[in-house]
Every structure is written in structure tokens, then in C-alpha cells.
Design a protein around this motif. Structure first.
Motif, PDB file in Angstrom:
ATOM      1  N   ILE A 139       0.546  -1.879   0.004  1.00 44.90           N
ATOM      2  CA  ILE A 139      -0.269  -0.006   0.187  1.00 44.90           C
ATOM      3  C   ILE A 139       0.638   1.047   0.068  1.00 44.90           C
ATOM      4  O   ILE A 139       0.513   2.330  -0.815  1.00 44.90           O
ATOM      5  CB  ILE A 139      -0.948  -0.178   0.823  1.00 44.90           C
ATOM      6  CG1 ILE A 139      -1.748  -1.216   1.410  1.00 44.90           C
ATOM      7  CG2 ILE A 139      -1.586   1.190   1.295  1.00 44.90           C
ATOM      8  CD1 ILE A 139      -2.709  -1.192   1.560  1.00 44.90           C
ATOM      9  N   MET A 140       1.783   1.294   0.456  1.00 46.09           N
ATOM     10  CA  MET A 140       3.122   2.411   0.644  1.00 46.09           C
ATOM     11  C   MET A 140       3.617   2.574  -0.079  1.00 46.09           C
ATOM     12  O   MET A 140       3.668   3.784  -0.738  1.00 46.09           O
ATOM     13  CB  MET A 140       3.688   2.375   2.782  1.00 46.09           C
ATOM     14  CG  MET A 140       3.896   3.372   2.324  1.00 46.09           C
ATOM     15  SD  MET A 140       5.636   3.548   3.590  1.00 46.09           S
ATOM     16  CE  MET A 140       4.498   2.946   5.200  1.00 46.09           C
ATOM     17  N   GLY A 141       3.575   1.396  -1.099  1.00 42.91           N
ATOM     18  CA  GLY A 141       5.020   1.364  -2.648  1.00 42.91           C
ATOM     19  C   GLY A 141       3.923   2.131  -3.283  1.00 42.91           C
ATOM     20  O   GLY A 141       4.394   3.195  -4.470  1.00 42.91           O
ATOM     21  N   TYR A 142       2.657   1.439  -3.476  1.00 46.34           N
ATOM     22  CA  TYR A 142       1.635   1.902  -4.707  1.00 46.34           C
ATOM     23  C   TYR A 142       1.259   3.891  -4.682  1.00 46.34           C
ATOM     24  O   TYR A 142       1.190   3.957  -4.989  1.00 46.34           O
ATOM     25  CB  TYR A 142       0.036   1.043  -4.368  1.00 46.34           C
ATOM     26  CG  TYR A 142      -0.934   2.051  -5.227  1.00 46.34           C
ATOM     27  CD1 TYR A 142      -0.534   1.113  -6.612  1.00 46.34           C
ATOM     28  CD2 TYR A 142      -1.718   3.116  -4.790  1.00 46.34           C
ATOM     29  CE1 TYR A 142      -1.340   1.587  -7.341  1.00 46.34           C
ATOM     30  CE2 TYR A 142      -2.424   3.500  -5.957  1.00 46.34           C
ATOM     31  CZ  TYR A 142      -2.665   2.466  -6.847  1.00 46.34           C
ATOM     32  OH  TYR A 142      -3.503   3.548  -8.026  1.00 46.34           O
ATOM     33  N   ILE A 143       0.952   4.161  -2.833  1.00 47.95           N
ATOM     34  CA  ILE A 143       1.136   5.344  -2.559  1.00 47.95           C
ATOM     35  C   ILE A 143       2.249   5.863  -3.010  1.00 47.95           C
ATOM     36  O   ILE A 143       2.131   7.693  -4.129  1.00 47.95           O
ATOM     37  CB  ILE A 143       0.830   6.164  -1.752  1.00 47.95           C
ATOM     38  CG1 ILE A 143      -0.605   4.588  -0.773  1.00 47.95           C
ATOM     39  CG2 ILE A 143       0.934   7.731  -1.033  1.00 47.95           C
ATOM     40  CD1 ILE A 143      -0.993   5.260  -0.002  1.00 47.95           C
ATOM     41  N   LYS A 144       3.764   6.434  -3.270  1.00 44.78           N
ATOM     42  CA  LYS A 144       4.158   6.336  -3.379  1.00 44.78           C
ATOM     43  C   LYS A 144       5.142   6.060  -5.377  1.00 44.78           C
ATOM     44  O   LYS A 144       5.724   7.229  -5.100  1.00 44.78           O
ATOM     45  CB  LYS A 144       5.490   5.877  -2.313  1.00 44.78           C
ATOM     46  CG  LYS A 144       5.709   6.147  -0.595  1.00 44.78           C
ATOM     47  CD  LYS A 144       7.441   5.690  -0.173  1.00 44.78           C
ATOM     48  CE  LYS A 144       7.448   6.538   1.077  1.00 44.78           C
ATOM     49  NZ  LYS A 144       7.476   7.805   0.895  1.00 44.78           N
ATOM     50  N   VAL A 145       4.890   5.171  -5.344  1.00 43.88           N
ATOM     51  CA  VAL A 145       4.909   4.979  -6.986  1.00 43.88           C
ATOM     52  C   VAL A 145       4.188   6.296  -7.363  1.00 43.88           C
ATOM     53  O   VAL A 145       4.625   6.926  -8.711  1.00 43.88           O
ATOM     54  CB  VAL A 145       4.810   4.038  -7.269  1.00 43.88           C
ATOM     55  CG1 VAL A 145       4.578   3.323  -9.162  1.00 43.88           C
ATOM     56  CG2 VAL A 145       5.925   2.767  -7.056  1.00 43.88           C
ATOM     57  N   GLN A 146       2.464   5.946  -7.249  1.00 41.98           N
ATOM     58  CA  GLN A 146       1.797   7.593  -7.683  1.00 41.98           C
ATOM     59  C   GLN A 146       2.192   8.603  -7.496  1.00 41.98           C
ATOM     60  O   GLN A 146       2.282   9.143  -8.729  1.00 41.98           O
ATOM     61  CB  GLN A 146       0.475   6.774  -7.162  1.00 41.98           C
ATOM     62  CG  GLN A 146      -0.342   5.520  -7.299  1.00 41.98           C
ATOM     63  CD  GLN A 146      -0.538   5.915  -9.065  1.00 41.98           C
ATOM     64  OE1 GLN A 146       0.060   4.815  -9.809  1.00 41.98           O
ATOM     65  NE2 GLN A 146      -1.494   6.493  -9.514  1.00 41.98           N
ATOM     66  N   ARG A 147       2.533   8.538  -6.495  1.00 39.57           N
ATOM     67  CA  ARG A 147       2.946  10.160  -6.557  1.00 39.57           C
ATOM     68  C   ARG A 147       4.775  10.278  -7.133  1.00 39.57           C
ATOM     69  O   ARG A 147       5.052  11.937  -7.664  1.00 39.57           O
ATOM     70  CB  ARG A 147       3.565  10.731  -5.226  1.00 39.57           C
ATOM     71  CG  ARG A 147       4.272  11.828  -4.314  1.00 39.57           C
ATOM     72  CD  ARG A 147       4.638  12.189  -3.138  1.00 39.57           C
ATOM     73  NE  ARG A 147       5.242  13.005  -2.786  1.00 39.57           N
ATOM     74  CZ  ARG A 147       6.271  13.632  -1.737  1.00 39.57           C
ATOM     75  NH1 ARG A 147       6.904  12.526  -1.665  1.00 39.57           N
ATOM     76  NH2 ARG A 147       6.558  14.461  -1.973  1.00 39.57           N
TER      77      ARG A 147
END
Length: 342
Positions: A139-147
Motif C-alpha cells: 500500500i505504501m509502495g503504491y502511494i509512493k509510486v503514484q506520487r
């Protein structure tokens, strides 16, 4: 069972050798390693060591509950490699020994707890912790990737070696790999072991393939200091007038053009430029520049010089590669270059 063990031993040996060779090539033979490649090299080394220890556990007499529990406790540390990878991709320079030690503390505490009280309660608690930890990383990776993806599309016209869209299939393989690891940890089976070794090897093979030329970009921290604020011009300039300004200077033909470069050329600041593109042009910088390249150069060249190759047209239009040119052409025309004049 013996056939399954032989196949399992083969996969363990093969994956150990593959990880070791990748690590040796990156850290020893490859003379001009980037920081990101070095991080990948150390991750490969860690996985080689983890797989190497499993070779001695391929014998039937080693499949005892106590031994398997210790293997699970040890292998749980592999989750740290995913964390390091995701953070290093989205926040270059993040990986430092003190941070890895800090992340290792809860894993070490579970190992100590099992050493003091070797019960199934500790193992099940550890399994629950790993489950939530793994999903937390996803989840954290997905958020950081989108950012990260939003940032590069707002600031760069050439994202060939900084794009991380390839992480989507990697995330999928990571989930499959971790689920197979959890299964083999809770339900000892040589066939599930085979699935785990195959999926982990495929996962990191994909990472190496897609990210070898990757050059991560740091996302700057926005400062609120009023002393550095450049007065913003009014947003009244029409899109057509703005396009004419950009086209007249042929700024879009620079394949490495950034939002900051455009702002400097037009005597304004990057913050205003980004705001203008989003509010007036209703496009991120990446799409705005690529659309100009297609409309202002690619299509006219194709119309006037049908003898030109697509590679030449892509280069003349400011694209860094033919693949980027094809994607942009289809996005803004709805057709491939070969279909355009049909």
C-alpha cells in the motif's frame, strides 16, 4: 516425495547460483554502477545467501516442525528487501544501514521471543505481523509510486529512464511470491517450495530487466519560505497564445526539456508554469509537450515527407525513443503512425 525433493533441490541450487551470479556481476564486474544498481546488487547477494541456507534443508529428516519454524523466522527478514527496493526507487538515497537496522528490530524481536518460548503462538503472531507488514509495504509502495509518477509527468518531457510504470507487474509478482512463501512456511510442501523459488526468481529477474537503466529522481520538499517566491503573472493568457510562445522558440524539440527549463525560457517560475498547465491547458507538462511534438512536427513531417522513417521523425520531433513516439502518437490521434493516413 523423493522426486519432489530432487526438483526442489534443483530449483534451490539454480536460484542460489542465479542470485549469486547477478550479485557478482553488479558489485564486482560492472565497473560503472549507479547507486541504484549497487542496492540491487546487495539485494541479490542477500537472496543468494538466503537460498544457500535452504540447500541443507532439502533432506527429508530436516523437515521437522522446529527447524521449519526457524526457517520461517529467518526468511521473514526477506520482506526488508522489498521495503528497501520500493523506498530506493521512489526516494533515491533512502537506504542507509541505520534505517535497515531499525526496520529489522520487530523481526529480531520475534526471533528472540521464539528462542525464549518456542511455541506455535509466536509463529502465528509472526505470520500475522508479516501479513500486515507485506500489505503495508504494498500500500505504501503504491502511494509512493503514484506520487512519483505524478511528479515526473508534471516536470519532465523525457521519462524514458525515470519512469516506474513497470512496477505494476512487479508488485503482482511480489504478492504471488509472498503468498507462496507464506504457504510453504505454514504448510511444508516441496511443491509449494518450488513455486516459491520460481516466483522469487521471476520477480527479481523482472526487476533487473526493467530497472537496469533506471535513474531515480528525487522529489524535492516544497518550501514555504516567502523570500524565495517569484511573483506570478496573471493566468489570463489563452492556451493558443501560450502555445504560440512555446512553438516560436521551438522549446518542445528539446528531448530533455523540463518544466523548469520551460519556465526559465518564458521568464516565469516553475510553480506558476505547472499551475498554468493544469488550470488553462488542463494537461500535465509531459502530455502538453508530447502533444505539441506530434501536432507541430510529427504530423507535418509525415505529410510533407512520406519517405522519412518513423525513427527519423521521432528524433526530429523531440522524442527520446521510437516507442515513446508511438505511444504519444496513438494517445493524441487515436491511431498508430501507420494507420494515420489510411
Amino acid at each position: 516425495m523423493s522426486d519432489g525433493l530432487n526438483i526442489s533441490a534443483f530449483f534451490i541450487g539454480f536460484s542460489t547460483a542465479a542470485f549469486a551470479l547477478c550479485s557478482f556481476y553488479i558489485l564486482v564486474l560492472h565497473k560503472e554502477c549507479t547507486r541504484f544498481q549497487k542496492v540491487l546488487g546487495w539485494i541479490m547477494a542477500v537472496w543468494a545467501v538466503w537460498n544457500l541456507k535452504d540447500i541443507i534443508f532439502t533432506f527429508p529428516e530436516m523437515y521437522t516442525e522446529r527447524v521449519l519454524n526457524w526457517i520461517m523466522l529467518t526468511d521473514g527478514f526477506s520482506a526488508l528487501t522489498y521495503t528497501v527496493f520500493v523506498f530506493e526507487v521512489t526516494m533515491p538515497g533512502w537506504t542507509k544501514p541505520r534505517k535497515i537496522v531499525a526496520l529489522s528490530i520487530p523481526f529480531a524481536l520475534f526471533a528472540i521471543a521464539y528462542g525464549i518460548s518456542p511455541s506455535e503462538t509466536v509463529i502465528y503472531a509472526y505470520s500475522i505481523f508479516l501479513w500486515f507488514y507485506a500489505w503495508g509495504v504494498v500500500i505504501m509502495g503504491y502511494i509512493k509510486v503514484q506520487r512519483y509518477l505524478n511528479y515526473i509527468r508534471l516536470n519532465y518531457s523525457n521519462i524514458e529512464n525515470i519512469d516506474i510504470s513497470w512496477l505494476k507487474p512487479v508488485f503482482l509478482f511480489a504478492i504471488i511470491s509472498q503468498l507462496s512463501w507464506l504457504l510453504t512456511s505454514l504448510y511444508a510442501s516441496v511443491y509449494v517450495d518450488i513455486l516459491y523459488y520460481f516466483s522469487s526468481l521471476a520477480l527479481w529477474g523482472m526487476v533487473l530487466y526493467f530497472s537496469w537503466h533506471f535513474q531515480p529522481v528525487s522529489i524535492p520538499v516544497e518550501k514555504n519560505s516567502s523570500s524565495n517566491v517569484v511573483p506570478e503573472p496573471p493566468l489570463g493568457l489563452s492556451r493558443e497564445a501560450f502555445v504560440n510562445m512555446v512553438v516560436s522558440q521551438e522549446l518542445y524539440l528539446n528531448k530533455d526539456l523540463t518544466l523548469g527549463d520551460l519556465a526559465n525560457a518564458l521568464k516565469t517560475n516553475r510553480t506558476y508554469m505547472g499551475k498554468y498547465l493544469n488550470t488553462v491547458c488542463e494537461q500535465p507538462f509531459y502530455d502538453f509537450i508530447n502533444q505539441l511534438r506530434i501536432e507541430q512536427t510529427s504530423i507535418p513531417l509525415m505529410q510533407e515527407h512520406p519517405e522519412y522513417t518513423l525513427e527519423y521523425i521521432a528524433t526530429e520531433s523531440g522524442f527520446s525513443s521510437i516507442s515513446t513516439f508511438r505511444r504519444a502518437f496513438y494517445k493524441f490521434t487515436g491511431k498508430t503512425p501507420s494507420q494515420f493516413f489510411d
